[in-house]
Scaffold this motif. Structure first.
Motif, PDB file in Angstrom:
ATOM      1  N   GLY A  83      27.193  54.045  -7.287  1.00  0.00           N
ATOM      2  CA  GLY A  83      27.098  53.403  -5.987  1.00  0.00           C
ATOM      3  C   GLY A  83      26.097  52.272  -5.951  1.00  0.00           C
ATOM      4  O   GLY A  83      25.319  52.071  -6.893  1.00  0.00           O
ATOM      5  N   ALA A  84      26.110  51.528  -4.838  1.00  0.00           N
ATOM      6  CA  ALA A  84      25.176  50.416  -4.636  1.00  0.00           C
ATOM      7  C   ALA A  84      25.109  50.109  -3.153  1.00  0.00           C
ATOM      8  O   ALA A  84      25.991  50.497  -2.377  1.00  0.00           O
ATOM      9  N   CYS A  85      24.047  49.398  -2.751  1.00  0.00           N
ATOM     10  CA  CYS A  85      23.849  49.026  -1.345  1.00  0.00           C
ATOM     11  C   CYS A  85      23.922  47.514  -1.160  1.00  0.00           C
ATOM     12  O   CYS A  85      23.583  46.740  -2.069  1.00  0.00           O
ATOM     13  N   TYR A  86      24.318  47.096   0.071  1.00  0.00           N
ATOM     14  CA  TYR A  86      24.502  45.695   0.416  1.00  0.00           C
ATOM     15  C   TYR A  86      23.959  45.436   1.816  1.00  0.00           C
ATOM     16  O   TYR A  86      24.105  46.273   2.711  1.00  0.00           O
ATOM     17  N   VAL A  87      23.367  44.264   1.997  1.00  0.00           N
ATOM     18  CA  VAL A  87      22.902  43.850   3.321  1.00  0.00           C
ATOM     19  C   VAL A  87      24.101  43.565   4.218  1.00  0.00           C
ATOM     20  O   VAL A  87      25.054  42.903   3.801  1.00  0.00           O
ATOM     21  N   ASP A  88      24.049  44.082   5.444  1.00  0.00           N
ATOM     22  CA  ASP A  88      25.098  43.814   6.413  1.00  0.00           C
ATOM     23  C   ASP A  88      24.511  43.045   7.593  1.00  0.00           C
ATOM     24  O   ASP A  88      23.292  42.927   7.740  1.00  0.00           O
ATOM     25  N   ASP A  89      25.374  42.543   8.459  1.00  0.00           N
ATOM     26  CA  ASP A  89      24.925  41.781   9.629  1.00  0.00           C
ATOM     27  C   ASP A  89      24.082  42.648  10.559  1.00  0.00           C
ATOM     28  O   ASP A  89      24.247  43.869  10.628  1.00  0.00           O
ATOM     29  N   GLY A  90      23.174  42.013  11.262  1.00  0.00           N
ATOM     30  CA  GLY A  90      22.400  42.707  12.270  1.00  0.00           C
ATOM     31  C   GLY A  90      21.359  43.652  11.739  1.00  0.00           C
ATOM     32  O   GLY A  90      20.895  44.531  12.471  1.00  0.00           O
ATOM     33  N   GLY A 134      29.495  51.477 -12.257  1.00  0.00           N
ATOM     34  CA  GLY A 134      29.832  50.089 -11.978  1.00  0.00           C
ATOM     35  C   GLY A 134      28.566  49.313 -11.741  1.00  0.00           C
ATOM     36  O   GLY A 134      27.528  49.607 -12.337  1.00  0.00           O
ATOM     37  N   GLY A 135      28.610  48.332 -10.856  1.00  0.00           N
ATOM     38  CA  GLY A 135      27.420  47.535 -10.571  1.00  0.00           C
ATOM     39  C   GLY A 135      27.702  46.501  -9.506  1.00  0.00           C
ATOM     40  O   GLY A 135      28.850  46.072  -9.317  1.00  0.00           O
ATOM     41  N   ARG A 167      39.784  42.718 -13.239  1.00  0.00           N
ATOM     42  CA  ARG A 167      39.181  41.670 -14.066  1.00  0.00           C
ATOM     43  C   ARG A 167      39.457  41.948 -15.548  1.00  0.00           C
ATOM     44  O   ARG A 167      38.630  42.483 -16.286  1.00  0.00           O
ATOM     45  N   ASP A 168      40.653  41.522 -15.992  1.00  0.00           N
ATOM     46  CA  ASP A 168      41.098  41.807 -17.353  1.00  0.00           C
ATOM     47  C   ASP A 168      40.191  41.207 -18.417  1.00  0.00           C
ATOM     48  O   ASP A 168      40.025  41.784 -19.507  1.00  0.00           O
ATOM     49  N   ALA A 169      39.604  40.045 -18.139  1.00  0.00           N
ATOM     50  CA  ALA A 169      38.790  39.362 -19.146  1.00  0.00           C
ATOM     51  C   ALA A 169      37.546  40.155 -19.516  1.00  0.00           C
ATOM     52  O   ALA A 169      36.946  39.906 -20.567  1.00  0.00           O
ATOM     53  N   MET A 170      37.148  41.131 -18.683  1.00  0.00           N
ATOM     54  CA  MET A 170      35.957  41.926 -18.970  1.00  0.00           C
ATOM     55  C   MET A 170      36.231  43.044 -19.966  1.00  0.00           C
ATOM     56  O   MET A 170      35.340  43.849 -20.269  1.00  0.00           O
ATOM     57  N   GLY A 171      37.455  43.088 -20.490  1.00  0.00           N
ATOM     58  CA  GLY A 171      37.766  43.994 -21.580  1.00  0.00           C
ATOM     59  C   GLY A 171      38.352  45.309 -21.127  1.00  0.00           C
ATOM     60  O   GLY A 171      38.178  45.743 -19.983  1.00  0.00           O
ATOM     61  N   ARG A 172      39.063  45.942 -22.061  1.00  0.00           N
ATOM     62  CA  ARG A 172      39.647  47.255 -21.821  1.00  0.00           C
ATOM     63  C   ARG A 172      39.009  48.257 -22.781  1.00  0.00           C
ATOM     64  O   ARG A 172      39.202  48.205 -23.995  1.00  0.00           O
ATOM     65  N   PHE A 173      38.232  49.150 -22.217  1.00  0.00           N
ATOM     66  CA  PHE A 173      37.621  50.244 -22.970  1.00  0.00           C
ATOM     67  C   PHE A 173      37.155  51.287 -21.973  1.00  0.00           C
ATOM     68  O   PHE A 173      37.435  51.162 -20.773  1.00  0.00           O
ATOM     69  N   LYS A 174      36.493  52.320 -22.420  1.00  0.00           N
ATOM     70  CA  LYS A 174      36.037  53.391 -21.534  1.00  0.00           C
ATOM     71  C   LYS A 174      34.789  52.920 -20.800  1.00  0.00           C
ATOM     72  O   LYS A 174      33.666  53.248 -21.129  1.00  0.00           O
ATOM     73  N   HIS A 175      35.033  52.119 -19.755  1.00  0.00           N
ATOM     74  CA  HIS A 175      33.948  51.493 -19.007  1.00  0.00           C
ATOM     75  C   HIS A 175      33.103  52.538 -18.287  1.00  0.00           C
ATOM     76  O   HIS A 175      33.610  53.536 -17.795  1.00  0.00           O
ATOM     77  N   GLU A 176      31.815  52.270 -18.198  1.00  0.00           N
ATOM     78  CA  GLU A 176      30.919  53.122 -17.428  1.00  0.00           C
ATOM     79  C   GLU A 176      30.200  52.299 -16.357  1.00  0.00           C
ATOM     80  O   GLU A 176      30.596  52.297 -15.213  1.00  0.00           O
ATOM     81  N   ALA A 177      29.144  51.577 -16.735  1.00  0.00           N
ATOM     82  CA  ALA A 177      28.337  50.856 -15.750  1.00  0.00           C
ATOM     83  C   ALA A 177      28.315  49.361 -16.058  1.00  0.00           C
ATOM     84  O   ALA A 177      28.666  48.919 -17.152  1.00  0.00           O
ATOM     85  N   ALA A 178      27.871  48.594 -15.049  1.00  0.00           N
ATOM     86  CA  ALA A 178      27.742  47.144 -15.181  1.00  0.00           C
ATOM     87  C   ALA A 178      26.456  46.700 -14.502  1.00  0.00           C
ATOM     88  O   ALA A 178      26.027  47.300 -13.515  1.00  0.00           O
ATOM     89  N   ALA A 179      25.834  45.654 -15.034  1.00  0.00           N
ATOM     90  CA  ALA A 179      24.617  45.102 -14.431  1.00  0.00           C
ATOM     91  C   ALA A 179      24.629  43.593 -14.604  1.00  0.00           C
ATOM     92  O   ALA A 179      24.756  43.089 -15.731  1.00  0.00           O
ATOM     93  N   ALA A 180      24.500  42.859 -13.498  1.00  0.00           N
ATOM     94  CA  ALA A 180      24.555  41.399 -13.529  1.00  0.00           C
ATOM     95  C   ALA A 180      23.185  40.811 -13.810  1.00  0.00           C
ATOM     96  O   ALA A 180      22.164  41.267 -13.289  1.00  0.00           O
ATOM     97  N   ASP A 181      23.169  39.780 -14.651  1.00  0.00           N
ATOM     98  CA  ASP A 181      21.952  39.056 -15.027  1.00  0.00           C
ATOM     99  C   ASP A 181      22.106  37.619 -14.539  1.00  0.00           C
ATOM    100  O   ASP A 181      22.779  36.803 -15.170  1.00  0.00           O
ATOM    101  N   PRO A 182      21.489  37.263 -13.398  1.00  0.00           N
ATOM    102  CA  PRO A 182      21.673  35.924 -12.838  1.00  0.00           C
ATOM    103  C   PRO A 182      20.963  34.834 -13.625  1.00  0.00           C
ATOM    104  O   PRO A 182      21.270  33.658 -13.440  1.00  0.00           O
TER     105      PRO A 182
END
Length: 387
Positions: A83-90, A134-135, A167-182
């Motif tokens: 899971g993950a959290c996101y800012v919402d309006d208000g 995921g992420g 998102r096929d370009a991210m590969g097909r395998f036994k995916h677990e988690a993802a983390a973005a690096d800006p």
């Protein structure tokens, strides 16, 4: 793994800032984290929800699998996972959660007001399989990963407005988690295989995951050293699996959670109860934690799984099994239990994520007291988290 004396501001909600971090100290590797007194003190007796918490912290149940989320008409999914959290309006926020069942799977979301009241719950992904971790992305989408052979990554909308996209370009395998690096404009990916690999996806255009290059970490067999990246020739993983395509790619025993902050990425491997740390400014790696290297007493963390971070630079690591704890690893390399769930030994803790203000921690017990995927419970813990 020294992380003290560094800028610590969380990657929370929709804002991007530095969290935690690591400095490379020449040729010397820091020892992995060792047990000690945690920053929040000892765990108390089980509360009404069966959770042992430090003084000053409270918990509530947000949702139960197969039951209507209180305050909504939506039935919560089975086997809640990443899971993950996101800012919402208000001033409100959203918590998203995967469903690790097959078939169906997918992901759901719960929306909160600025006061923390649940205002809505809804489905954001359907028709997928065994969505484990995921992420979140800096552009406020949720990457939901299929933990199946030749699984996909799906990019979803936490608000439930836009349709999910595979998102096929991210590969097909036994995916677990993802983390973005800006900073490097890449997404790191773990693989839940006993000989899994650690990947990164380099989008052609940052913010658009429709095309790009999948790469794998190349390093020696030691638990510390330097690493490079090599392109995966055939990201669709057929007929040759992605993990066996590049000679010299480093094998990891059961990749699980993944977390990025301040030029560092941490990921866990459940097969050997380790937390790995990649120092991205130096292209070096080392162990942040290894239960077999605990020098005194009993290792506090086993069955390592999902991982997240707080504004203080603390890492929070959930257990799959063990004694059902979330443990904290401090910037001073001390590891200690933060909470424990009693009476749910047939479950695992999943999906730890902080609210945008850092005052609330969300997570699930995937199978709850029943030991079944239909018994999942999603919790919120509120209290004086360090900032």
């Amino acid at each position: 793994m020294e992380r003290r004396n560094l800028l610590r501001a969380a990657v929370l909600g929709g804002s991007v800032a530095a969290l935690g971090g690591s400095l490379w100290r020449g040729a010397a590797y820091a020892a992995p984290a060792q047990p000690g007194a945690g920053p929040y003190g000892a765990l108390g007796s089980p509360n009404a929800n069966g959770i042992r918490l430090p003084s000053g912290f409270t918990s509530r149940i947000i949702a139960r699998s197969g039951q209507t989320v209180p305050g909504t008409s939506y039935t919560w999914h089975n086997a809640p996972d990443g899971g993950a959290c996101y800012v919402d309006d208000g001033g409100g926020w959203i918590y998203v959660s995967n469903s690790e069942i097959n078939p169906s799977g997918g992901a759901s979301a719960v929306k909160f007001s600025a006061a923390g009241t649940v205002t809505a719950a809804y489905r954001i992904l359907s028709g997928t399989r065994t969505n484990c971790a995921g992420g979140r992305t800096p552009w406020n989408t949720w990457l939901s990963c299929e933990e199946v052979s030749l699984g996909y990554v799906y990019e979803t909308d936490p608000w439930g407005v836009n349709a999910a996209v595979r998102r096929d370009a991210m590969g097909r395998f036994k995916h677990e988690a993802a983390a973005a690096d800006p900073v490097r404009q890449v997404v790191y990916l773990t693989e839940d295989e006993t000989n899994g690999r650690f990947y990164r996806f380099v989008p052609t255009t940052w913010g658009d995951l429709s095309s790009g290059t999948l790469q794998v970490m190349v390093a020696g067999t030691a638990t510390s050293g330097s690493f490079t990246w090599a392109n995966i020739p055939d990201p669709d993983g057929s007929p040759t699996t992605t993990r066996t395509q590049v000679s010299g790619s480093k094998s990891f025993n059961g990749g699980e959670g993944c977390h990025y902050a301040d030029n560092t990425v941490w990921f866990t491997t459940k097969g050997d109860n380790r937390v790995w740390q990649l120092n991205l400014t130096n292209n070096t790696y080392e162990l942040a934690y290894d239960d077999s290297l605990v020098t005194s007493g009993t290792a506090p963390l086993t069955g390592v799984d999902n991982i997240t971070g707080s504004a203080s630079g603390d890492l929070f690591v959930a257990e799959d099994g063990g004694n059902m704890e979330i443990c904290v690893i401090t910037p001073n390399d001390v590891i200690a239990p933060f909470l424990r769930i009693d009476g749910q030994s047939g479950s695992e803790i999943t999906g730890p994520a902080f609210s945008p203000d850092g005052r609330r921690l969300y997570f699930s017990s995937q199978r709850g007291t029943s030991g079944s995927s239909s018994g999942g419970i999603t919790y919120e813990v509120t209290g004086p988290f360090r900032s």
